[in-house]
Design an enzyme around this catalytic site. Structure first.
Site: not given
Length: 300
Positions: A18, A121, A154, A204
């Site tokens: 990321e 998550e 995000n 995202d």
């Protein structure tokens, strides 16, 4: 479009790669592996990846005006000294939510660090909903909370005239815009400017180019799409990648004409990974014909 070339430059197999950020001083690409708990730096000169391990999920990294970097780590904003591999906490958020962590973050044109939280998550994109918030870390190291009830905080970026803030809460399948005040860092008047199509899947990470168009990485969609925030339409420039779990994108390289895309491998079984051996890699895309905006450093 025919001249577009996609190359996997870092075959690291990140669990959740990321937050790609170009570091001009180092001619390098920074990124993080959230669940792998690593801040990484790929040198465009040596083609090598260096990594620093940290003690919590690390979800974004940003340049710092005074040198080195700032990161979002667990529910903390923190400073990272690269050579010393030293992490120091700046401040905590979401103290009442032990199951939360930060997700994506980015520095605004005035040097403030915007970053949002989410619940951890259970498996990819499955989590307790409405647990996150969006925050800003100011240069004096104070923190402001803009709003809560966020699912997966995000992608973020700012329009070229600095009057609009763009933001993605992934499970809304929407790219949103806010009025943005550069002087104060305040945001307001939220509206949706683009709803993702079914095959585009989950929005995202996001970045903007010098033509003011947005590029959005589509998680589970295996692509980066280009949007016109003025018309709310998707443009014909869709870049399909050889991996499904594309997570974020940024421009970099000497003249910011290269796009870098991170990806994830979490949640993929052996059979899926054998079909996509580059899952979790970092990709460089050339030949897009547009350039990006250099990242802003945190002013604190």
């Amino acid at each position: 479009m025919s001249s577009i070339k996609i190359e996997c430059v870092a075959k690291e197999g990140y669990r959740i790669g990321e937050s790609p950020v170009w570091d001009e001083k180092e001619s390098a690409l920074l990124c993080v592996d959230i669940t792998g708990r690593k801040v990484c730096r790929w040198s465009s000169v040596t083609k090598q990846v260096q990594a620093i391990s940290v003690d919590a999920p690390v979800s974004s990294v940003a340049l710092r005006k005074s040198g080195d970097y700032v990161i979002t780590l667990g529910t903390r904003f923190a400073a990272l000294k690269w050579k010393e591999q030293l992490v120091t906490t700046i401040t905590h958020v979401d103290k009442d939510k032990p199951n939360n962590r930060f997700n994506d973050g980015k520095v605004d044109p005035a040097g403030r660090y915007f970053a949002g939280t989410m619940a951890e998550e259970i498996r990819p994109a499955v989590l307790e909903r409405h647990q996150g918030s969006l925050y800003t870390l100011f240069s004096d190291l104070s923190v402001v909370k803009h709003f809560d009830q966020v699912d997966i905080s995000n992608g973020l970026d700012w329009s070229l005239d600095h009057k609009t803030f763009f933001y993605i809460d992934s499970l809304s399948y929407s790219v949103d815009a806010f009025d943005y005040d550069l002087q104060t860092g305040k945001i307001g008047n939220r509206r949706s400017i683009y709803k993702l199509e079914k095959e585009e899947s989950i929005p995202d990470g996001m970045c903007i180019d010098t033509e003011g168009k947005l590029w959005v990485a589509c998680y589970d969609g295996g692509r980066v799409i280009r949007l016109d925030p003025e018309t709310g339409k998707s443009l014909q420039t869709t870049v399909k990648l050889p991996v499904d779990k594309t997570t974020s994108c940024c421009f970099g390289g000497e003249d910011y004409s290269e796009m870098y895309v991170t990806s994830a491998s979490d949640g993929m079984d052996k059979e899926w990974l054998s079909r996509q051996p580059q899952a979790g890699g970092v990709f460089k895309i050339t030949g897009l014909g547009v350039k990006g905006v250099p990242p802003y450093p945190f002013a604190g």
